[in-house]
Enzyme design. Structure first.
Site, PDB file in Angstrom:
ATOM      1  CG  ASP A   1     -65.152  21.702  39.895  1.00  0.00           C
ATOM      2  OD1 ASP A   1     -65.203  22.595  39.051  1.00  0.00           O
ATOM      3  OD2 ASP A   1     -65.773  21.744  40.967  1.00  0.00           O
TER       4      ASP A   1
ATOM      5  CG  ASP B   1     -65.773  15.928  41.639  1.00  0.00           C
ATOM      6  OD1 ASP B   1     -66.270  16.880  42.271  1.00  0.00           O
ATOM      7  OD2 ASP B   1     -64.640  15.980  41.134  1.00  0.00           O
TER       8      ASP B   1
END
Length: 223
Positions: A16, A14
């Site tokens: 963020d 991922d």
């Protein structure tokens, strides 16, 4: 298990909350936007927003929170403000770039992000990681955002690997749910301000205190 005994054929990150500490920036920008446009921020808004695709959160701000702008205007204006923030300073998490490069020495890497494509590109250029990922994808380009598995399945497909042979690195509850629903082994690195929900924590194979703890040996031990 592969011939080398390892669990992973690829590692998918991922963005963020794992590589860039952007969740507080997203929250600040969207809170200010909601307040400026006649909406009302709710107690559970940030938790609900984490993992939503651009279209999903834009519709949520416009519809559920009462912002006096169309979903299309919300998406454009909020993302433009985020790009301005990134141009001034990308909040790289300490050591995250080194972690990514270390793992890239062993495995093909993918990126499965809820950020819009333009913002992913800006973040990767600013952090010097644009050349590291074999496949990057925004949930803007999938039917559903996290916690649905769409983005993780699509990135695994682009890398040409079986999702069950992928390790995913996530920080949020919806992100963990998304990767687990795709059949991946999940390493969770929760943000101090946004702890995992109990059900999401149970889905993670390992929970780390910081992304700097993620090493090739960590991935190997998952086997």
């Amino acid at each position: 298990m592969g011939q080398d005994g390892a669990v992973a054929d690829a590692v998918i990150f991922d963005l963020d909350g794992v590589i860039v500490d952007s969740e507080p920036v997203w929250e600040e920008v969207r809170r200010a936007y909601v307040a400026a446009h006649g909406g009302t921020w709710q107690a559970d808004t940030q938790r609900r927003l984490m993992g939503m695709s651009t279209g999903e959160w834009a519709r949520y701000l416009s519809g559920e929170l009462g912002v006096d702008r169309s979903a299309e205007q919300v998406a454009t204006e909020v993302v433009e403000e985020m790009i301005r923030r990134y141009a001034a300073r990308v909040p790289l998490i300490d050591g995250a770039d080194e972690v990514v490069r270390r793992l890239a020495g062993r495995w093909p890497l993918g990126l499965a992000s809820s950020s819009p494509t333009r913002l992913i590109a800006a973040a990767l250029v600013a952090t010097g990681l644009a050349d590291v990922f074999g496949a990057t994808l925004s949930t803007e380009e999938t039917e559903r955002g996290k916690p649905a598995p769409d983005v993780y399945l699509a990135v695994a497909g682009r890398l040409g690997v079986d999702p069950a042979r992928c390790v995913a690195v996530e920080d949020s509850s919806n992100g963990v749910r998304s990767a687990a629903a795709a059949g991946m082994t999940v390493v969770a690195v929760p943000h101090g301000s946004y702890p995992l929900d109990p059900d999401a924590e149970r889905l993670a194979a390992v929970v780390l205190g910081a992304v700097g703890e993620l090493t090739p040996a960590t991935v190997d031990r998952l086997g």
